[in-house]
Motif scaffolding. Structure first.
Motif, PDB file in Angstrom:
ATOM      1  N   CYS A  23       0.945  -1.244  -0.135  1.00 43.70           N
ATOM      2  CA  CYS A  23      -0.102  -0.048   0.072  1.00 43.70           C
ATOM      3  C   CYS A  23       0.854   1.198   0.094  1.00 43.70           C
ATOM      4  N   ALA A  24       0.578   2.252  -0.828  1.00 41.34           N
ATOM      5  CA  ALA A  24       1.392   3.453  -0.789  1.00 41.34           C
ATOM      6  C   ALA A  24       0.667   4.334   0.419  1.00 41.34           C
ATOM      7  N   GLY A  25       1.679   4.497   1.328  1.00 39.72           N
ATOM      8  CA  GLY A  25       1.287   5.385   2.448  1.00 39.72           C
ATOM      9  C   GLY A  25       0.468   5.150   3.600  1.00 39.72           C
ATOM     10  N   CYS A  26       0.180   3.723   3.603  1.00 41.45           N
ATOM     11  CA  CYS A  26      -0.552   3.158   4.840  1.00 41.45           C
ATOM     12  C   CYS A  26       0.018   3.271   6.048  1.00 41.45           C
ATOM     13  N   GLY A  27       1.364   2.905   5.999  1.00 40.88           N
ATOM     14  CA  GLY A  27       2.307   3.270   7.287  1.00 40.88           C
ATOM     15  C   GLY A  27       2.264   1.991   8.028  1.00 40.88           C
ATOM     16  N   CYS A  28       1.809   0.848   7.622  1.00 38.35           N
ATOM     17  CA  CYS A  28       1.653  -0.289   8.466  1.00 38.35           C
ATOM     18  C   CYS A  28       3.048  -0.803   8.723  1.00 38.35           C
ATOM     19  N   GLY A  29       3.812  -0.690   7.470  1.00 35.76           N
ATOM     20  CA  GLY A  29       5.180  -1.259   7.448  1.00 35.76           C
ATOM     21  C   GLY A  29       5.452  -2.725   7.796  1.00 35.76           C
ATOM     22  N   SER A  30       4.449  -3.515   7.522  1.00 33.69           N
ATOM     23  CA  SER A  30       4.224  -4.921   7.496  1.00 33.69           C
ATOM     24  C   SER A  30       5.308  -5.617   6.633  1.00 33.69           C
ATOM     25  N   THR A  31       6.314  -6.607   7.153  1.00 33.66           N
ATOM     26  CA  THR A  31       7.022  -7.464   6.476  1.00 33.66           C
ATOM     27  C   THR A  31       6.804  -8.952   7.066  1.00 33.66           C
ATOM     28  N   ALA A  32       6.643  -9.758   6.153  1.00 30.89           N
ATOM     29  CA  ALA A  32       6.623 -11.296   6.515  1.00 30.89           C
ATOM     30  C   ALA A  32       7.216 -12.128   5.647  1.00 30.89           C
ATOM     31  N   GLN A  33       7.422 -13.430   6.118  1.00 31.62           N
ATOM     32  CA  GLN A  33       8.171 -14.628   5.444  1.00 31.62           C
ATOM     33  C   GLN A  33       7.219 -15.242   4.759  1.00 31.62           C
ATOM     34  N   SER A  34       5.927 -15.232   5.051  1.00 29.13           N
ATOM     35  CA  SER A  34       4.810 -15.732   4.043  1.00 29.13           C
ATOM     36  C   SER A  34       3.892 -14.813   3.462  1.00 29.13           C
ATOM     37  N   ALA A  35       3.130 -15.369   2.337  1.00 25.75           N
ATOM     38  CA  ALA A  35       2.081 -14.485   1.772  1.00 25.75           C
ATOM     39  C   ALA A  35       0.805 -14.582   2.381  1.00 25.75           C
ATOM     40  N   GLY A  36       0.161 -13.587   2.494  1.00 29.90           N
ATOM     41  CA  GLY A  36      -1.031 -13.135   3.054  1.00 29.90           C
ATOM     42  C   GLY A  36      -1.475 -11.864   2.923  1.00 29.90           C
ATOM     43  N   LYS A  37      -2.122 -11.405   4.022  1.00 26.65           N
ATOM     44  CA  LYS A  37      -2.574 -10.000   4.343  1.00 26.65           C
ATOM     45  C   LYS A  37      -1.785  -9.449   5.368  1.00 26.65           C
ATOM     46  N   CYS A  38      -1.421  -8.129   4.989  1.00 23.58           N
ATOM     47  CA  CYS A  38      -0.733  -7.320   6.016  1.00 23.58           C
ATOM     48  C   CYS A  38      -1.577  -6.887   7.255  1.00 23.58           C
ATOM     49  N   ALA A  39      -0.962  -6.085   8.211  1.00 23.32           N
ATOM     50  CA  ALA A  39      -1.457  -5.430   9.420  1.00 23.32           C
ATOM     51  C   ALA A  39      -2.709  -4.439   8.857  1.00 23.32           C
ATOM     52  N   CYS A  40      -2.605  -3.837   7.761  1.00 22.44           N
ATOM     53  CA  CYS A  40      -3.804  -3.029   7.165  1.00 22.44           C
ATOM     54  C   CYS A  40      -4.631  -3.928   6.603  1.00 22.44           C
ATOM     55  N   GLY A  41      -4.792  -5.234   6.473  1.00 28.01           N
ATOM     56  CA  GLY A  41      -5.615  -5.770   5.711  1.00 28.01           C
ATOM     57  C   GLY A  41      -5.561  -6.214   4.239  1.00 28.01           C
ATOM     58  N   LYS A  42      -4.753  -5.416   3.637  1.00 31.18           N
ATOM     59  CA  LYS A  42      -4.544  -5.358   2.375  1.00 31.18           C
ATOM     60  C   LYS A  42      -3.624  -6.813   1.998  1.00 31.18           C
ATOM     61  N   PRO A  43      -3.782  -7.387   0.734  1.00 27.63           N
ATOM     62  CA  PRO A  43      -2.807  -8.442   0.323  1.00 27.63           C
ATOM     63  C   PRO A  43      -1.253  -8.104   0.485  1.00 27.63           C
TER      64      PRO A  43
END
Length: 120
Positions: A94-114
């Motif tokens: 996401c551009a500008g959401c600011g959740c800064g999620s990183t993960a080792q597996s696919a799925g949804k990030c903290a903001c709920g987007k893929p």
């Protein structure tokens, strides 16, 4: 040309998201971040700046950073130190959401987007 420019902008945004938690002194000891608390065997290894759900579907928990080393952060969870990679195979796209999620597996990030596959 328009498709090239859009692809370039998307790649830059993804690169910034993937590096939002990593390097450059972005995280330091004492900071609070959100992490997956499913245990060391959970493959998602998600960390984020904002609360949300992990790519594995569980709620993330707030943790205080006790140490930072190249490519990883150390937090204390349930009285035990845990290490998390700061650069994931996947990152919030996401551009500008600011959740800064990183993960080792696919799925949804903290903001709920893929999550998007991070480019090395």
């Amino acid at each position: 040309m328009k498709k090239f420019v859009m692809a370039l902008v998307a790649a830059l945004c993804l690169g910034m998201a993937a590096g939002a938690l990593a390097g450059g002194g972005a995280i330091k000891a004492g900071d609070e971040i959100y992490v997956c608390n499913c245990g060391e065997k959970c493959p998602c290894g998600e960390i984020a700046k904002k609360a949300g759900r992990c790519t594995c579907g569980k709620d993330m928990v707030k943790a205080r950073v006790t140490g930072v080393e190249k490519g990883k952060v150390v937090v204390t969870l349930d009285g035990r130190e845990r290490e998390f990679k700061t650069v994931g195979k996947y990152a919030c796209g996401c551009a500008g959401c600011g959740c800064g999620s990183t993960a080792q597996s696919a799925g949804k990030c903290a903001c709920g987007k893929p999550m998007k596959e991070a480019k090395p």
